[in-house]
Design a protein around this motif. Structure first.
Motif, PDB file in Angstrom:
ATOM      1  N   GLY A   1      14.690   8.986   9.166  1.00  0.00           N
ATOM      2  CA  GLY A   1      15.322   7.876   9.854  1.00  0.00           C
ATOM      3  C   GLY A   1      14.759   6.510   9.528  1.00  0.00           C
ATOM      4  O   GLY A   1      15.307   5.496   9.944  1.00  0.00           O
ATOM      5  N   PHE A   2      13.661   6.433   8.773  1.00  0.00           N
ATOM      6  CA  PHE A   2      13.017   5.152   8.496  1.00  0.00           C
ATOM      7  C   PHE A   2      11.999   5.332   7.387  1.00  0.00           C
ATOM      8  O   PHE A   2      11.771   6.444   6.908  1.00  0.00           O
ATOM      9  CB  PHE A   2      12.338   4.598   9.756  1.00  0.00           C
ATOM     10  CG  PHE A   2      11.450   5.601  10.431  1.00  0.00           C
ATOM     11  CD1 PHE A   2      10.133   5.741  10.089  1.00  0.00           C
ATOM     12  CD2 PHE A   2      11.959   6.435  11.412  1.00  0.00           C
ATOM     13  CE1 PHE A   2       9.328   6.687  10.699  1.00  0.00           C
ATOM     14  CE2 PHE A   2      11.177   7.378  12.036  1.00  0.00           C
ATOM     15  CZ  PHE A   2       9.851   7.512  11.670  1.00  0.00           C
ATOM     16  N   LEU A   3      11.368   4.243   6.984  1.00  0.00           N
ATOM     17  CA  LEU A   3      10.307   4.240   5.986  1.00  0.00           C
ATOM     18  C   LEU A   3       9.022   3.819   6.676  1.00  0.00           C
ATOM     19  O   LEU A   3       9.031   2.903   7.507  1.00  0.00           O
ATOM     20  CB  LEU A   3      10.645   3.250   4.865  1.00  0.00           C
ATOM     21  CG  LEU A   3       9.574   2.974   3.824  1.00  0.00           C
ATOM     22  CD1 LEU A   3       9.443   4.175   2.887  1.00  0.00           C
ATOM     23  CD2 LEU A   3       9.918   1.737   3.025  1.00  0.00           C
ATOM     24  N   VAL A   4       7.912   4.472   6.347  1.00  0.00           N
ATOM     25  CA  VAL A   4       6.615   4.100   6.899  1.00  0.00           C
ATOM     26  C   VAL A   4       5.760   3.538   5.774  1.00  0.00           C
ATOM     27  O   VAL A   4       5.602   4.170   4.726  1.00  0.00           O
ATOM     28  CB  VAL A   4       5.888   5.307   7.537  1.00  0.00           C
ATOM     29  CG1 VAL A   4       4.526   4.882   8.069  1.00  0.00           C
ATOM     30  CG2 VAL A   4       6.722   5.920   8.631  1.00  0.00           C
TER      31      VAL A   4
ATOM     32  N   ALA B   1       0.842  -1.208   0.000  1.00  0.00           N
ATOM     33  CA  ALA B   1       0.000   0.000   0.000  1.00  0.00           C
ATOM     34  C   ALA B   1       0.875   1.255   0.000  1.00  0.00           C
ATOM     35  O   ALA B   1       1.915   1.288  -0.635  1.00  0.00           O
ATOM     36  CB  ALA B   1      -0.931  -0.040   1.202  1.00  0.00           C
ATOM     37  N   ARG B   2       0.478   2.279   0.718  1.00  0.00           N
ATOM     38  CA  ARG B   2       1.178   3.565   0.724  1.00  0.00           C
ATOM     39  C   ARG B   2       2.535   3.479   1.415  1.00  0.00           C
ATOM     40  O   ARG B   2       2.700   2.791   2.413  1.00  0.00           O
ATOM     41  CB  ARG B   2       0.345   4.614   1.454  1.00  0.00           C
ATOM     42  CG  ARG B   2      -0.931   4.951   0.766  1.00  0.00           C
ATOM     43  CD  ARG B   2      -1.627   6.056   1.515  1.00  0.00           C
ATOM     44  NE  ARG B   2      -2.938   6.275   0.948  1.00  0.00           N
ATOM     45  CZ  ARG B   2      -3.799   7.168   1.385  1.00  0.00           C
ATOM     46  NH1 ARG B   2      -3.488   7.906   2.433  1.00  0.00           N
ATOM     47  NH2 ARG B   2      -4.963   7.317   0.818  1.00  0.00           N
ATOM     48  N   ARG B   3       3.478   4.243   0.881  1.00  0.00           N
ATOM     49  CA  ARG B   3       4.809   4.341   1.478  1.00  0.00           C
ATOM     50  C   ARG B   3       5.168   5.808   1.625  1.00  0.00           C
ATOM     51  O   ARG B   3       4.879   6.613   0.742  1.00  0.00           O
ATOM     52  CB  ARG B   3       5.862   3.676   0.597  1.00  0.00           C
ATOM     53  CG  ARG B   3       5.659   2.207   0.440  1.00  0.00           C
ATOM     54  CD  ARG B   3       6.627   1.640  -0.549  1.00  0.00           C
ATOM     55  NE  ARG B   3       6.323   0.242  -0.759  1.00  0.00           N
ATOM     56  CZ  ARG B   3       7.238  -0.681  -0.898  1.00  0.00           C
ATOM     57  NH1 ARG B   3       8.507  -0.369  -0.869  1.00  0.00           N
ATOM     58  NH2 ARG B   3       6.885  -1.934  -1.074  1.00  0.00           N
TER      59      ARG B   3
ATOM     60  N   ALA C   1       5.627  12.007   8.613  1.00  0.00           N
ATOM     61  CA  ALA C   1       5.244  10.924   7.706  1.00  0.00           C
ATOM     62  C   ALA C   1       3.763  10.572   7.848  1.00  0.00           C
ATOM     63  O   ALA C   1       3.070  10.380   6.841  1.00  0.00           O
ATOM     64  CB  ALA C   1       6.109   9.696   7.971  1.00  0.00           C
ATOM     65  N   LEU C   2       3.264  10.502   9.081  1.00  0.00           N
ATOM     66  CA  LEU C   2       1.847  10.176   9.274  1.00  0.00           C
ATOM     67  C   LEU C   2       0.933  11.266   8.729  1.00  0.00           C
ATOM     68  O   LEU C   2      -0.115  10.976   8.144  1.00  0.00           O
ATOM     69  CB  LEU C   2       1.554   9.922  10.754  1.00  0.00           C
ATOM     70  CG  LEU C   2       2.125   8.621  11.323  1.00  0.00           C
ATOM     71  CD1 LEU C   2       1.849   8.525  12.805  1.00  0.00           C
ATOM     72  CD2 LEU C   2       1.562   7.417  10.598  1.00  0.00           C
ATOM     73  N   ARG C   3       1.320  12.513   8.918  1.00  0.00           N
ATOM     74  CA  ARG C   3       0.512  13.606   8.349  1.00  0.00           C
ATOM     75  C   ARG C   3       0.487  13.527   6.823  1.00  0.00           C
ATOM     76  O   ARG C   3      -0.545  13.776   6.201  1.00  0.00           O
ATOM     77  CB  ARG C   3       1.039  14.945   8.832  1.00  0.00           C
ATOM     78  CG  ARG C   3       0.675  15.216  10.271  1.00  0.00           C
ATOM     79  CD  ARG C   3       0.962  16.652  10.680  1.00  0.00           C
ATOM     80  NE  ARG C   3       0.524  16.861  12.041  1.00  0.00           N
ATOM     81  CZ  ARG C   3       1.336  16.859  13.099  1.00  0.00           C
ATOM     82  NH1 ARG C   3       2.630  16.689  12.937  1.00  0.00           N
ATOM     83  NH2 ARG C   3       0.843  17.045  14.323  1.00  0.00           N
TER      84      ARG C   3
END
Length: 137
Positions: free
Chosen positions: A48-51, A41-43, A128-130
């Protein structure tokens, strides 16, 4: 005094004296198919990381979160340190910014997740969440 209740990924709250610390039920992913569904799905890259995130659309209100650190991160000591840091930022940020019915996987980045200052990791996850939950044009 009543015993603490489990409210998510290691977060406890006294019950019924105090309101729960988290109003969102956060569980940890344990099985490979859950990780693979989320990976498709979405990336959203962060410093510092990938969500990786996906909306489950199954009607269950809880949030699932998973953590990944490949051997590119380093030996077991560095992989465990990276996952511990990712778990801590998830505990701090997800209760406020995660949306019910979503799965999230935090993927450690080599040479960055372990060395990046903790405050920047928190900011990275918030940003990232926003971006993930921003309306698509």
């Amino acid at each position: 005094m009543t015993p603490p209740e489990e409210t998510g990924i290691g977060i406890t709250a006294e019950a019924p004296c105090a309101p729960p610390a988290v109003s969102l039920c956060i569980t940890t992913m344990r099985h490979r198919p859950e990780f693979l569904r989320t990976a498709s799905a979405r990336r959203q890259g962060a410093g510092g990381f990938l969500v990786q995130a996906r909306c489950r659309n199954d009607g269950k209100p809880g949030v699932q979160v998973g953590f990944t650190a490949s051997k590119k991160i380093g030996n077991a000591v560095f992989r465990n340190r990276a996952k511990r840091r990712l778990r801590e930022i998830a505990r701090a940020v997800l209760p406020q910014l995660a949306q019910p019915g979503w799965d999230y996987v935090l993927v450690a980045r080599p040479g960055v997740t372990v060395d990046r200052p903790f405050a920047q990791l928190l900011t990275d996850l918030e940003t990232a969440l926003r971006a993930i939950h921003a309306p698509r044009a």
